[in-house]
Design a protein around this motif. Structure first.
Motif, PDB file in Angstrom:
ATOM      1  N   GLY A   1       0.780  -1.235   0.000  1.00 18.87           N
ATOM      2  CA  GLY A   1       0.000   0.000   0.000  1.00 18.87           C
ATOM      3  C   GLY A   1       0.811   1.285   0.000  1.00 18.87           C
ATOM      4  O   GLY A   1       0.244   2.376   0.036  1.00 18.87           O
ATOM      5  N   LEU A   2       2.139   1.200  -0.042  1.00 20.07           N
ATOM      6  CA  LEU A   2       2.959   2.411  -0.033  1.00 20.07           C
ATOM      7  C   LEU A   2       3.144   2.961  -1.449  1.00 20.07           C
ATOM      8  O   LEU A   2       3.118   2.216  -2.420  1.00 20.07           O
ATOM      9  CB  LEU A   2       4.339   2.123   0.574  1.00 20.07           C
ATOM     10  CG  LEU A   2       4.375   1.631   2.019  1.00 20.07           C
ATOM     11  CD1 LEU A   2       5.827   1.459   2.478  1.00 20.07           C
ATOM     12  CD2 LEU A   2       3.646   2.600   2.952  1.00 20.07           C
ATOM     13  N   GLY A   3       3.345   4.281  -1.542  1.00 16.76           N
ATOM     14  CA  GLY A   3       3.731   4.915  -2.800  1.00 16.76           C
ATOM     15  C   GLY A   3       5.245   4.838  -2.922  1.00 16.76           C
ATOM     16  O   GLY A   3       5.973   5.283  -2.041  1.00 16.76           O
ATOM     17  N   VAL A   4       5.733   4.225  -4.013  1.00 15.89           N
ATOM     18  CA  VAL A   4       7.152   3.874  -4.124  1.00 15.89           C
ATOM     19  C   VAL A   4       7.797   4.566  -5.322  1.00 15.89           C
ATOM     20  O   VAL A   4       7.214   4.601  -6.412  1.00 15.89           O
ATOM     21  CB  VAL A   4       7.311   2.342  -4.281  1.00 15.89           C
ATOM     22  CG1 VAL A   4       8.774   1.953  -4.476  1.00 15.89           C
ATOM     23  CG2 VAL A   4       6.718   1.610  -3.076  1.00 15.89           C
ATOM     24  N   ALA A   5       9.007   5.108  -5.111  1.00 18.02           N
ATOM     25  CA  ALA A   5       9.856   5.528  -6.231  1.00 18.02           C
ATOM     26  C   ALA A   5      10.969   4.497  -6.353  1.00 18.02           C
ATOM     27  O   ALA A   5      11.567   4.107  -5.348  1.00 18.02           O
ATOM     28  CB  ALA A   5      10.445   6.902  -5.968  1.00 18.02           C
ATOM     29  N   LEU A   6      11.240   4.025  -7.575  1.00 22.49           N
ATOM     30  CA  LEU A   6      12.284   3.020  -7.812  1.00 22.49           C
ATOM     31  C   LEU A   6      13.259   3.583  -8.842  1.00 22.49           C
ATOM     32  O   LEU A   6      12.889   3.818  -9.995  1.00 22.49           O
ATOM     33  CB  LEU A   6      11.654   1.708  -8.310  1.00 22.49           C
ATOM     34  CG  LEU A   6      12.614   0.582  -8.724  1.00 22.49           C
ATOM     35  CD1 LEU A   6      13.483   0.136  -7.556  1.00 22.49           C
ATOM     36  CD2 LEU A   6      11.822  -0.606  -9.280  1.00 22.49           C
ATOM     37  N   ILE A   7      14.501   3.831  -8.412  1.00 20.98           N
ATOM     38  CA  ILE A   7      15.490   4.500  -9.268  1.00 20.98           C
ATOM     39  C   ILE A   7      16.628   3.524  -9.552  1.00 20.98           C
ATOM     40  O   ILE A   7      17.145   2.886  -8.632  1.00 20.98           O
ATOM     41  CB  ILE A   7      16.041   5.752  -8.551  1.00 20.98           C
ATOM     42  CG1 ILE A   7      14.877   6.686  -8.165  1.00 20.98           C
ATOM     43  CG2 ILE A   7      17.043   6.493  -9.434  1.00 20.98           C
ATOM     44  CD1 ILE A   7      15.188   7.581  -6.991  1.00 20.98           C
ATOM     45  N   ASP A   8      17.013   3.401 -10.826  1.00 17.83           N
ATOM     46  CA  ASP A   8      18.035   2.416 -11.194  1.00 17.83           C
ATOM     47  C   ASP A   8      18.923   2.940 -12.322  1.00 17.83           C
ATOM     48  O   ASP A   8      18.452   3.634 -13.224  1.00 17.83           O
ATOM     49  CB  ASP A   8      17.361   1.108 -11.625  1.00 17.83           C
ATOM     50  CG  ASP A   8      18.356  -0.036 -11.802  1.00 17.83           C
ATOM     51  OD1 ASP A   8      19.244  -0.188 -10.942  1.00 17.83           O
ATOM     52  OD2 ASP A   8      18.241  -0.771 -12.799  1.00 17.83           O
ATOM     53  N   THR A   9      20.205   2.607 -12.259  1.00 20.73           N
ATOM     54  CA  THR A   9      21.153   3.046 -13.284  1.00 20.73           C
ATOM     55  C   THR A   9      20.865   2.408 -14.639  1.00 20.73           C
ATOM     56  O   THR A   9      20.985   3.056 -15.680  1.00 20.73           O
ATOM     57  CB  THR A   9      22.593   2.656 -12.882  1.00 20.73           C
ATOM     58  OG1 THR A   9      22.849   3.157 -11.577  1.00 20.73           O
ATOM     59  CG2 THR A   9      23.604   3.236 -13.846  1.00 20.73           C
ATOM     60  N   ALA A  10      20.510   1.134 -14.628  1.00 17.84           N
ATOM     61  CA  ALA A  10      20.341   0.401 -15.880  1.00 17.84           C
ATOM     62  C   ALA A  10      19.061   0.817 -16.595  1.00 17.84           C
ATOM     63  O   ALA A  10      18.149   1.387 -15.990  1.00 17.84           O
ATOM     64  CB  ALA A  10      20.315  -1.097 -15.598  1.00 17.84           C
TER      65      ALA A  10
END
Lengths: 495, 101
Positions: free
Chosen positions: A27-36
């Motif tokens: 239920g959380l609002g998520v930011a997912l940051i990745d180099t690739a």
């Protein structure tokens, strides 16, 4: 104003993908940051999905686990619950008075989507992974010498074999998938050169029982090595890599338990040398935030976490290799656990039975990793392999002789002083490649063991990646994010 | 369809999805810059964006990691000033040009 997320996850490898999916599904609002440019990290690196072929998954382990996590992540992104930003690196994290984290993000390449972003998050899960640990040796700067992981990345991510006749050298079980992957791609593998004894961890009762699947994996690799007729030379190291403008051959020799040469040299022709001595976790982001660290069994600096993957910094969770090198299966368990732990901390439901099962899986994984690290140590006497002119720092071209003179003539007794006087670790890679070696050399010259105090200065970076000056300048002008959001995030950060 | 890039006058083919570094290595080109002090040849080392050994100019933008840049049709790799010249000198030259302009 930048978007405020409940949690930001940095890294979309095994740990980060699992963390983001669990947190978002809770239920959380998520930011997912990745180099690739696409998810999977180093372990599940694969060819561009827009041009996929069925055989891209050959040689991948746990592929259904990956596709399961990836499909859930894409579904959550489509539902607006994960904001996924590939092709970007976090270069700075700061904290406002409210405790919210501000993440500054820069495009990994000039050809990526150029928009630079700022994220604000109430909690943070760092899953930065790691990279091959390197030991310098004469000739290791020749073109045709690569890290074992780089050779693997070129095969898995770009369907490209880096040479025609290879020697894979260093220590640890990771040398085996690299060698068999090369052989499968049609490369002749002249030898796997392993500094330690063979497959000893299978004989370690505690370690092997902790991860029974790993024993099967090892037997599969042994069979593949036999099928491709790859010679496996144990208690052997490369003393020198030969060539003028590119690799032409390697000179190998038998060593004793501590890595001291104990036999005649032998020359093997090769145009590709793949080197790996275990892995170094990427710690710049956790160190930037002041997380407590320790020296692990394998000699790496790692973040100290509790049984909820919480670091010593409030709101900062760490999962995967950064808490101790242990492989993808362990990283997935840690990632899931951290995602659920953040959810629970922010008032969302998280099944305690699932968390309990994950915690015991993490404990088993750690025991197995420790057994593996004890079987494949970096040989104590490795600095004896260096000559005066061997480059230690590839960026600033600092040789072993330069370091020895800084110690003998100028009194540099520790890595930090060596760095100030002789400049190893001061170039583009910010000490990522030579940091471990420089630390060990400093300790060896001063006749003592390395400690976490020695490792930390070469793992700390004021900026996590080099950024264009314009982005630093923009930082000075832009004071809005942290200040302006303090009121809005204050109530939300303390549930 | 195969992409065509250019590197120091030569055509370098690339499969869609391949990196610039992978295409260069597949074409037998193992190094594309030299070091500041020793003038040593450098190309791909870590292959995953960590070591910065593989820096290259891509379409006139300097200091890009060849292992991370995805190959594209018509891409121009390296520049004239970079045939053996080091990165710092290239930077100084750019500054000189700016001063003169």
């Amino acid at each position: 104003m930048p978007p405020v997320h409940d949690v930001a996850v940095v890294g979309a490898g095994p740990a980060g993908l699992a963390a983001a999916v669990e947190a978002a599904e809770a239920g959380l609002g998520v930011a997912l940051i990745d180099t690739a440019g696409q998810p999977g990290g180093q372990y599940w690196r694969h060819y561009d999905e827009n041009h996929a072929r069925p055989d891209d998954r050959v040689g991948q382990h746990g592929w259904p686990v990956f596709t399961g996590l990836r499909d859930r992540m894409y579904a959550l992104r489509a539902a607006g619950r994960i904001h996924y930003l590939p092709g970007h690196q976090v270069w700075l994290i700061t904290r406002g008075e409210s405790g919210a984290f501000t993440l500054r993000v820069t495009a990994a390449t000039s050809t990526a989507d150029g928009a630079d972003h700022t994220f604000i998050a109430r909690a943070l899960i760092l899953c930065p992974g790691g990279y091959d640990r390197q030991l310098p040796l004469p000739g290791w700067d020749l073109p045709g010498v690569m890290t074992a992981g780089g050779v693997q990345a070129l095969l898995k991510g770009h369907r490209t074999a880096a040479g025609r006749r290879a020697v894979v050298a260093g220590t640890g079980p990771f040398l085996l998938p690299v060698a068999t992957g090369l052989a499968r791609a049609g490369v002749s593998v002249a030898a796997v050169v392993e500094a330690n004894g063979t497959l000893g961890w299978l004989r370690d009762p505690v370690g092997a029982i902790s991860a029974p699947g790993k024993g099967v994996e090892a037997l599969q690799y042994a069979a593949l090595m036999a099928r491709h007729r790859i010679p496996y030379r144990t208690r052997t190291v490369i003393r020198q890599i030969l060539g003028t403008d590119r690799v032409e051959a390697v000179r190998i020799t038998r060593v004793d338990r501590d890595g001291r040469p104990a036999g005649p040299d032998e020359e093997i022709a090769a145009d590709l040398v793949a080197l790996g001595w275990g892995f170094t976790p990427s710690l710049e982001l956790p160190l930037m935030l002041g997380a407590e660290t320790a020296k692990d069994v394998d000699g790496s600096l790692v973040v100290v976490v509790d049984d909820h993957q919480r670091s010593t910094v409030e709101g900062l969770y760490v999962a995967g290799e950064a808490t101790g090198v242990g492989g993808a299966a362990l990283a997935v368990h840690e990632g899931r656990l951290s995602g659920l732990a953040v959810a629970a901390a922010l008032g969302q439901p998280a099944d305690p039975a699932v968390m309990r099962r994950l915690r015991s899986a993490v404990r088993r994984g750690r025991r197995f990793a420790a057994a593996m690290h004890r079987t494949y140590p970096v040989p104590r006497a490795w600095p004896q392999w260096l000559s005066e002119t061997t480059p230690v720092c590839r960026c600033e071209e600092v040789s072993y002789g330069d370091l020895r003179r800084a110690h003998d003539d100028l009194g540099a007794e520790d890595a930090r002083t060596l760095k100030m006087l002789a400049r190893p670790g001061m170039g583009w890679c910010q000490g990522r490649v030579c940091g471990f070696a420089t630390t060990e050399i400093a300790a060896c010259l001063s006749r003592r063991e390395t400690t976490s105090e020695d490792l930390r200065p070469l793992a700390t970076r004021s900026l996590a990646v080099p950024v264009p000056l314009a982005e630093l300048a923009a930082l000075a002008e832009d004071t809005t994010p942290v200040e302006a959001t303090e009121d809005t995030t204050e109530k939300r950060t303390r549930p | 369809m195969t992409h065509q890039m250019t590197f120091r006058g030569a055509t370098v083919p690339a499969d869609p999805g391949q990196s610039v570094a992978a295409a260069l290595v597949a074409a037998g080109i193992l190094d594309w810059r030299t070091t500041r002090k020793g003038g040593r040849p450098r190309g791909l080392f870590c292959g995953i964006g960590v070591c910065f050994d593989c820096l290259i100019t891509v379409d006139d933008v300097p200091d890009q990691r060849a292992c991370l840049v995805t190959a594209a049709d018509g891409m121009s790799l390296g520049d004239d000033a970079e045939t053996g010249a080091d990165l710092e000198d290239a930077g100084e030259r750019r500054n000189d040009d700016a001063t003169r302009a």
